[in-house]
Design an enzyme around this catalytic site. Structure first.
Site, PDB file in Angstrom:
ATOM      1  N   TYR A 112      -1.036   9.935  -4.464  1.00 22.23           N
ATOM      2  CA  TYR A 112      -1.126  11.096  -5.355  1.00 22.23           C
ATOM      3  C   TYR A 112      -0.116  12.169  -4.958  1.00 22.23           C
ATOM      4  O   TYR A 112       0.544  12.784  -5.800  1.00 22.23           O
ATOM      5  CB  TYR A 112      -2.529  11.707  -5.325  1.00 22.23           C
ATOM      6  CG  TYR A 112      -3.614  10.921  -6.021  1.00 22.23           C
ATOM      7  CD1 TYR A 112      -3.417   9.613  -6.437  1.00 22.23           C
ATOM      8  CD2 TYR A 112      -4.863  11.501  -6.260  1.00 22.23           C
ATOM      9  CE1 TYR A 112      -4.420   8.903  -7.068  1.00 22.23           C
ATOM     10  CE2 TYR A 112      -5.879  10.800  -6.894  1.00 22.23           C
ATOM     11  CZ  TYR A 112      -5.653   9.493  -7.290  1.00 22.23           C
ATOM     12  OH  TYR A 112      -6.652   8.792  -7.909  1.00 22.23           O
TER      13      TYR A 112
ATOM     14  N   ASP B 205       0.865  -1.187   0.000  1.00 20.64           N
ATOM     15  CA  ASP B 205       0.000   0.000   0.000  1.00 20.64           C
ATOM     16  C   ASP B 205       0.898   1.232   0.000  1.00 20.64           C
ATOM     17  O   ASP B 205       1.601   1.509   0.973  1.00 20.64           O
ATOM     18  CB  ASP B 205      -0.903  -0.023   1.236  1.00 20.64           C
ATOM     19  CG  ASP B 205      -1.928   1.089   1.235  1.00 20.64           C
ATOM     20  OD1 ASP B 205      -1.957   1.879   0.272  1.00 20.64           O
ATOM     21  OD2 ASP B 205      -2.721   1.168   2.194  1.00 20.64           O
TER      22      ASP B 205
ATOM     23  N   ASP C 299      -3.078   2.491  -5.879  1.00 25.76           N
ATOM     24  CA  ASP C 299      -1.981   2.504  -4.921  1.00 25.76           C
ATOM     25  C   ASP C 299      -1.810   1.215  -4.124  1.00 25.76           C
ATOM     26  O   ASP C 299      -1.006   1.172  -3.187  1.00 25.76           O
ATOM     27  CB  ASP C 299      -2.156   3.678  -3.955  1.00 25.76           C
ATOM     28  CG  ASP C 299      -3.488   3.627  -3.201  1.00 25.76           C
ATOM     29  OD1 ASP C 299      -4.359   2.822  -3.581  1.00 25.76           O
ATOM     30  OD2 ASP C 299      -3.641   4.404  -2.240  1.00 25.76           O
ATOM     31  N   GLU C 300      -2.517   0.160  -4.484  1.00 26.41           N
ATOM     32  CA  GLU C 300      -2.408  -1.083  -3.736  1.00 26.41           C
ATOM     33  C   GLU C 300      -2.209  -2.274  -4.676  1.00 26.41           C
ATOM     34  O   GLU C 300      -2.742  -2.301  -5.782  1.00 26.41           O
ATOM     35  CB  GLU C 300      -3.658  -1.333  -2.893  1.00 26.41           C
ATOM     36  CG  GLU C 300      -3.933  -0.259  -1.848  1.00 26.41           C
ATOM     37  CD  GLU C 300      -5.215  -0.537  -1.071  1.00 26.41           C
ATOM     38  OE1 GLU C 300      -5.332  -1.629  -0.483  1.00 26.41           O
ATOM     39  OE2 GLU C 300      -6.107   0.331  -1.079  1.00 26.41           O
TER      40      GLU C 300
END
Length: 506
Positions: free
Chosen positions: A24, A19, A111-112
């Site tokens: 951003y 993660d 993002d993961e």
């Protein structure tokens, strides 16, 4: 509940959840290094969608209004994050990098990522045993500070997994400049839950004996995460039954749960409440769809709707062009304003893209915007009665059903105008509009969700079909075989192309 421990031991899986920290904001810092170590927020519309830890130290939070964020932190620097292209591109770089270590990488948002490292762990365990080495050190934290038993191969596997997770994080930082957290556990659910225990830029391993402590620490059932977790609507239904946290769910009678939710869903969430998750890590592969959406305070006219659709399409079409495949389905999503159900009040409709338009995707994308807008407005009118007042807070467009370019064009434009699945014994083509059901836990939830995933089909009314003729569209030359050419598509073609097809057929 001993099953969760025994299941973890039996499976011997090792799953890493990676993660990335305030993703951003990190991407913006990489693009502009002068922003480093300054309080930074990424703004979309009037909301700070994310911020770095410098801003969080000063009281700024994700999804805070810009006004409130500025009051909390007057020094806050805001960057516009409405163009998702740089985030999307960096996201794929992370997934590709992880794929160099292991083929089993599953994206979860930008993002993961989940990575199934079971085989890598097994190889390293064998190497350790062959070398006669009995010592292996854990990387990062151990949940609950639980003691590691080096005589327990499940413990050793997860400890080796923690070393591999550290290698992932080091590679992501060295090559892409990003930091992130990681969780290591025996399944996807537990690895995702434990990855956020220590933030930022840290990692945690969960041993099977501590799984229940972790799962019971969730103060609300909707915090059971992931695509296969407990979604908004199911959580609301459970609350009406008095089930608010994981302990309530574990104690709730299975028979009552099955009666309320159905056997399949009841059994699935009951297992999740004990930390049991046998879902595999599914390599993401190329995107299954391309979508973009825009949220706003109010949109209440068809003219505004059209303008917002026109704003969304160019970037979407560019992404489709770069991908190289052709979409065959287009979907429109709306969200009506609701004071009580702010985020999940979505509806969608989709329909096939006419064959003659499909061929224009790519270099001729600018030529498809106007006809696509017309199609999307038709879908919009299926959901909204434009003669009555309406208040929308979101519009989204999605292209799906992506297929590779045909290997041969057969040398004729008529090849692309074949009728698709005509009704038996009929020369007429029926245009269909489908309801979309996306299921719970997905990124966008569709109103009137059909749990089986099936779709309902509506046909255009006879009134709308007759309107096509009223618009002065030339009649199809019925001396040609109606099975050869799609009549409705033919009517939409420019006159010179119509003549070309007729001359070809005669």
């Amino acid at each position: 509940h001993s099953k969760s421990v025994s299941a973890g031991r039996a499976a011997c899986r090792a799953i890493v959840h990676v993660d990335l920290d305030c993703f951003y904001a990190q991407v913006e810092t990489i693009r502009n290094p002068e922003l480093r170590d300054k309080p930074l927020g990424v703004q979309q519309k009037y909301i700070v969608v994310t911020c770095n830890y410098e801003a969080r130290k000063r009281g700024v939070k994700k999804m805070m209004s810009v006004k409130d964020a500025k009051e909390k932190c007057p020094q806050l620097i805001l960057v516009n994050g409405e163009d998702l292209t740089p985030y999307r591109e960096m996201s794929y770089k992370v997934t590709e990098l992880l794929g160099e270590f292991c083929p089993l990488v599953e994206r979860l948002g930008f993002d993961e990522n989940f990575v199934d490292i079971t085989e890598i762990v097994e190889k390293r365990l064998n190497q350790l045993q062959q070398s006669g080495c009995s010592r292996v050190c854990v990387s990062g934290h151990v949940y609950n500070n639980q003691a590691i038993n080096l005589h327990d191969t499940t413990h050793v596997r997860l400890v080796i997994g923690s070393r591999i997770a550290e290698e992932f994080r080091e590679a992501i930082h060295a090559r892409l400049g990003l930091t992130g957290c990681a969780g290591v556990a025996s399944n996807k659910l537990l690895s995702k839950l434990v990855s956020g225990t220590f933030k930022p830029n840290q990692q945690t391993v969960l041993l099977p004996e501590s799984a229940q402590d972790l799962i019971r620490s969730l103060d609300h059932i909707q915090k059971v995460p992931g695509k296969y977790g407990i979604g908004y609507k199911t959580a609301k239904r459970l609350e009406t039954l008095g089930v608010r946290n994981v302990c309530d769910l574990q104690a709730f009678p299975s028979a009552v749960l099955e009666k309320e939710l159905g056997v399949s869903i009841a059994q699935r969430i009951h297992k999740l409440s004990y930390g049991e998750d046998d879902s595999p890590v599914m390599p993401s592969g190329p995107p299954q769809s391309f979508s973009d959406e825009d949220s706003f305070k109010k949109c209440s006219s068809e003219v505004e709707v059209k303008e917002k659709i026109e704003e969304l399409l160019p970037n979407l079409l560019d992404r489709v062009y770069k991908d190289g495949r052709q979409p065959h389905t287009v979907r429109l999503t709306i969200r009506r304003f609701s004071s009580t159900n702010k985020w999940f009040n979505r509806e969608s409709r989709q329909c096939p893209i006419p064959p003659h338009l499909i061929q224009k995707f790519g270099k001729e994308s600018s030529n498809v915007i106007s006809p696509l807008v017309d199609i999307l407005i038709k879908l919009f009118r299926k959901m909204i009665d434009v003669d009555l007042p309406f208040h929308l807070t979101l519009l989204g467009v999605c292209f799906s059903n992506l297929k590779d370019l045909p290997s041969s064009t057969k040398g004729s434009i008529g090849f692309y105008l074949k009728q698709m699945s005509p009704p038996s014994g009929s020369g007429k083509r029926v245009w269909e509009v489908e309801d979309v059901s996306q299921g719970e836990g997905s990124a966008s939830r569709t109103q009137n969700c059909n749990r089986t995933g099936t779709t309902k089909t509506r046909k255009l009314s006879e009134e709308k079909q007759s309107n096509i003729k009223k618009a002065g569209v030339p009649d199809f030359p019925f001396h040609l075989s109606p099975g050869d050419i799609d009549q409705e598509v033919f009517r939409e073609l420019p006159e010179d192309i119509q003549k070309e097809i007729i001359s070809e057929k005669t």
